[in-house]
Structure formats: C-alpha cells, structure tokens
Design a protein around this motif. Structure first.
Motif, short mmCIF file in Angstrom:
data_model
loop_
_atom_site.label_atom_id
_atom_site.label_comp_id
_atom_site.label_asym_id
_atom_site.label_seq_id
_atom_site.Cartn_x
_atom_site.Cartn_y
_atom_site.Cartn_z
N VAL A 151 0.89 -1.17 0.00
CA VAL A 151 0.00 0.00 0.00
C VAL A 151 0.92 1.21 0.00
O VAL A 151 1.54 1.54 1.00
CB VAL A 151 -0.92 0.02 1.23
N PHE A 152 1.02 1.87 -1.14
CA PHE A 152 2.00 2.93 -1.31
C PHE A 152 1.51 4.24 -0.71
O PHE A 152 0.33 4.59 -0.81
CB PHE A 152 2.33 3.10 -2.80
N ALA A 153 2.44 4.95 -0.10
CA ALA A 153 2.10 6.22 0.54
C ALA A 153 1.58 7.22 -0.48
O ALA A 153 0.76 8.09 -0.14
CB ALA A 153 3.32 6.77 1.27
N ARG A 154 2.06 7.12 -1.70
CA ARG A 154 1.60 8.02 -2.77
C ARG A 154 0.91 7.18 -3.84
O ARG A 154 1.46 6.18 -4.30
CB ARG A 154 2.78 8.79 -3.36
N GLN A 155 -0.24 7.63 -4.26
CA GLN A 155 -1.04 6.87 -5.21
C GLN A 155 -0.30 6.62 -6.51
O GLN A 155 -0.42 5.54 -7.12
CB GLN A 155 -2.35 7.61 -5.49
N ALA A 229 -3.13 -17.76 -0.19
CA ALA A 229 -3.41 -16.53 -0.93
C ALA A 229 -4.55 -15.74 -0.31
O ALA A 229 -4.70 -14.53 -0.58
CB ALA A 229 -3.74 -16.87 -2.39
N GLU A 230 -5.36 -16.39 0.52
CA GLU A 230 -6.52 -15.74 1.13
C GLU A 230 -6.21 -15.08 2.46
O GLU A 230 -7.12 -14.67 3.18
CB GLU A 230 -7.64 -16.77 1.33
N ALA A 231 -4.93 -14.99 2.82
CA ALA A 231 -4.55 -14.39 4.11
C ALA A 231 -3.55 -13.26 3.90
O ALA A 231 -2.40 -13.34 4.37
CB ALA A 231 -3.98 -15.45 5.04
N PRO A 232 -3.96 -12.18 3.25
CA PRO A 232 -3.00 -11.10 3.02
C PRO A 232 -2.79 -10.21 4.23
O PRO A 232 -3.66 -10.11 5.11
CB PRO A 232 -3.68 -10.30 1.89
N VAL A 233 -1.64 -9.59 4.27
CA VAL A 233 -1.43 -8.42 5.11
C VAL A 233 -1.08 -7.28 4.16
O VAL A 233 -0.55 -7.50 3.07
CB VAL A 233 -0.32 -8.63 6.17
N TYR A 234 -1.38 -6.07 4.59
CA TYR A 234 -1.20 -4.90 3.73
C TYR A 234 -0.05 -4.06 4.28
O TYR A 234 -0.13 -3.52 5.39
CB TYR A 234 -2.50 -4.10 3.66
N GLU A 235 1.03 -4.00 3.52
CA GLU A 235 2.27 -3.37 3.97
C GLU A 235 2.34 -1.92 3.49
O GLU A 235 2.24 -1.65 2.28
CB GLU A 235 3.48 -4.14 3.45
N THR A 236 2.52 -1.01 4.41
CA THR A 236 2.64 0.41 4.08
C THR A 236 4.03 0.67 3.49
O THR A 236 5.05 0.37 4.13
CB THR A 236 2.43 1.28 5.32
N ILE A 237 4.07 1.24 2.29
CA ILE A 237 5.34 1.48 1.59
C ILE A 237 5.58 2.99 1.52
O ILE A 237 4.90 3.70 0.76
CB ILE A 237 5.33 0.90 0.16
N PRO A 238 6.51 3.51 2.30
CA PRO A 238 6.80 4.95 2.22
C PRO A 238 7.45 5.31 0.90
O PRO A 238 8.02 4.45 0.20
CB PRO A 238 7.77 5.17 3.40
N ALA A 239 7.38 6.59 0.55
CA ALA A 239 7.92 7.05 -0.73
C ALA A 239 9.40 6.73 -0.87
O ALA A 239 9.91 6.49 -1.98
CB ALA A 239 7.69 8.56 -0.87
N ARG A 241 10.98 4.13 -0.36
CA ARG A 241 11.29 2.80 -0.85
C ARG A 241 11.08 2.59 -2.34
O ARG A 241 11.30 1.48 -2.84
CB ARG A 241 10.47 1.76 -0.07
N VAL A 242 10.66 3.61 -3.04
CA VAL A 242 10.61 3.48 -4.50
C VAL A 242 11.71 4.31 -5.16
O VAL A 242 11.77 4.40 -6.39
CB VAL A 242 9.23 3.88 -5.07
N GLU A 243 12.59 4.88 -4.35
CA GLU A 243 13.73 5.60 -4.91
C GLU A 243 14.76 4.60 -5.42
O GLU A 243 14.93 3.51 -4.87
CB GLU A 243 14.34 6.52 -3.85
N ALA A 244 15.48 5.01 -6.46
CA ALA A 244 16.38 4.10 -7.16
C ALA A 244 17.46 3.52 -6.24
O ALA A 244 17.79 2.34 -6.33
CB ALA A 244 17.03 4.82 -8.34
N ASP A 245 18.00 4.33 -5.33
CA ASP A 245 19.08 3.82 -4.49
C ASP A 245 18.57 2.80 -3.48
O ASP A 245 19.29 1.85 -3.13
CB ASP A 245 19.82 4.97 -3.79
N TRP A 246 17.33 2.95 -3.00
CA TRP A 246 16.79 1.96 -2.07
C TRP A 246 16.51 0.64 -2.79
O TRP A 246 16.84 -0.43 -2.27
CB TRP A 246 15.50 2.48 -1.43
N ILE A 247 15.93 0.72 -3.99
CA ILE A 247 15.67 -0.49 -4.78
C ILE A 247 16.99 -1.20 -5.09
O ILE A 247 17.09 -2.43 -4.97
CB ILE A 247 14.94 -0.14 -6.09
#
Length: 332
Positions: A151-155, A229-239, A241-247
C-alpha cells in the motif's frame, strides 16, 4: 509463570490482566522499532480478527531507550484492550527481536499450536489468523506464508506493485517449496521446539534474511510449507522505498543473502563452496540477458536491472560485502 529470568535480552513491561496462558492456541508475534503510530494500527487490525481461536499477542519492542512503541501500547495491554504481553528485546536487530518473541511464546504459552508473525508496518486482513490456520490444517504443513500486499504512501507509486521487491512470490494457495519472508508467516510450535536457539542467526541481524535462512534450515530437516493466498497483510510502503538507491540496495542485499544461504546449504557437499561461486558467476553473466527479457515482458527498466543487481550481489558476497539496510532504519 515467572518471566523475570526468561532471557537476559528480554524484559516484560506489560501484560493483560485477563491473560490465561494455558488457553491460548495461537500466538501472534509483532516486532516494533520506531513506528508507534503504525504499531497501533497493526494492533487494531489484530483486534478486528474474525476467528473463534483463542490468540494472544506478543509485541517485541526493539528500541530499548525511548521505547516509543512500548509507551504507545503499554496501557492498552494493561487495561485488557489487547490480550497478551509487551516485552523489550534489549539487543538491537530484527533477528534478536524475533528470537525474543518466539522464545517468550514457548516459555509463556504451553499449549499454543501455531505462531504467527506480522510486522509493525502491516495491517492484517480480518480473516488473516483464521485463513492461515485453516491452510495449515488443510495441507498438514509446518509453515504457512501469505502475501504482503503493498500500500503505497503516494497513489502514483502504485505502478511499483509489480516490481519483484514488492510483489508476492506466489498467487495460489497450495504446497510451496520455500517462503522468502517472515512478514506474513505461520510457524508450527513443533518447528520451534525442534530448531536450536537462537532461531534466527545473528549474522543476518541488520541485513535481513535471517527468516529465509531459518526456513531453509527447517526445510532441510523435513518441515513442509504451504501458501495461503486468502490471508493477506497490507504493507505500508513509504515514498523512500521506491527511490532508485533503495531499490538497488535491496536487490544487492537479496543477492548477498542468496549466496550466504546457499553456501550454508552446500557446506557439507564436496566442492560446495566452489559450486556456489560458479553459480553466482553464471547468474551474473546471464543477468543482462535476463534483464532484457524482463524489460520486454514488463516495459520496466527497474524490473529488468533488478536481475543484474541480484547477480552482482551474489558475487559481491564472495568478497565479504554485506548491505545492512536495517543498521540505519531512518534510511529504510
């Protein structure tokens, strides 16, 4: 039960007044580090579980100085809002936190059959506990894993959901060979009783991968795994973590972990170390071609280059490189 002498690394700071340890069938362990606001959201999702199973929560605070998570949750346990206990895992590192919680579960709850793991940046689906336990019973396995849905912090960052760093490894419920993360995990009590303590190797304390190493060692001993597959958890992803150096850092780290675990598995094989090196070199050599294929399939350069970083990380591990992303949590 007197928990004062449980372990030098562990101290109990709160316990719910109505706790009946012998009646607990399921234990949920929840490590936390400097995320007090989200910890309360995770706890609320556990309280909202739709199940008749008697479960208790163990929160493992791993920030032993300010104890922000412990301070936020302490009164809620003391007044019985949540059933379970809050402990301090005094030695830093995620392996220490997991070890503290799992050991406490074994010592505190004599009759639990399944232990579940969720992180303090996740929200459990309302049927999470029930579906994880049903899957274990249905397939007769010792571990169950489930999806960590981002679940990304930014849409606008939702396009990253297909990236290997964020997407689940499996899509259908059933028997699987391995699980790669403890972010959504069920472990049978029988596994914890059979495996030596510390359960998670402290080599991985700030790198991550201790969970995968533990599961891999358990599989070697004959324990089995299913996916739910029917037991998800929803992980909050701060902005962040989509930056190139973090990836890039996460991909290199994953490559390093892959090599370290494979070397351990091959430790008793003739020329096991040489085989691991050879495999790493082959994967690195093939990675540009695999990257091209992935880019063609997905249209994502980041997904493609991920293959190269994995191969590079595997080779760098042979030279002692380790990317300890958890050493500086503010950058994670």
């Amino acid at each position: 039960m007197n928990l004062d002498n449980l372990h030098a690394n562990i101290s109990v700071v709160a316990q719910s007044p109505d706790l009946d340890p012998e009646s607990v069938d399921v234990v949920v362990t929840l490590p936390t580090f400097k995320r007090p606001e989200h910890l309360l959201k995770t706890l609320a999702s556990l309280k909202a579980q739709v199940t008749k199973r008697r479960f208790a929560i163990i929160v493992m605070e791993n920030e032993a100085e300010k104890r922000e998570g412990a301070e936020a949750a302490k009164q809620l346990f003391e007044i019985g809002e949540y059933t379970g206990l809050l402990i301090i895992a005094h030695d830093r590192g995620n392996c220490n936190a997991y070890n503290a919680g799992w050991l406490t579960a074994l010592k505190m709850f004599p009759n639990f059959s399944s232990l579940l793991v969720i992180d303090d940046d996740e929200i459990a689906d309302a049927s999470w506990i029930e579906n994880m336990c049903i899957t274990r019973q249905s397939y007769g396995v010792d571990f169950v894993g489930g999806p960590q849905l981002p679940v990304f912090a930014r849409q606008e960052h939702a396009i990253w959901s297909a990236h290997p760093v964020f997407s689940p490894h499996y899509t259908q419920t059933g028997i699987v060979p391995i699980i790669y993360s403890s972010g959504n995990l069920l472990i049978g009590r029988n596994v914890l009783e059979a495996m030596p303590f510390p359960f998670l190797d402290l080599t991985f304390n700030f790198m991550g991968g201790g969970d995968l190493d533990f599961i891999s060692r358990s599989v070697v001993k004959g324990f089995t795994i299913a996916w739910c597959a029917e037991a998800p958890v929803y992980e909050t992803i701060p902005a962040r973590r989509v930056e190139a150096d973090w990836i890039r850092a996460r991909a290199l780290r994953n490559g390093v972990i892959s090599t370290l675990i494979e070397k351990r598995k091959r430790a008793d094989e003739p020329f096991g170390a040489a085989k691991t090196v050879a495999k790493s070199l082959v994967l690195l050599a093939l990675s540009p071609f695999r990257a091209v294929v992935k880019v063609a399939q997905t249209g994502s350069l980041s997904i493609g280059i991920y293959q190269v970083y994995i191969g590079l990380g595997r080779v760098l591990a042979e030279f002692g490189y380790s990317n300890e992303q958890y050493r500086q949590p503010e950058k994670n």
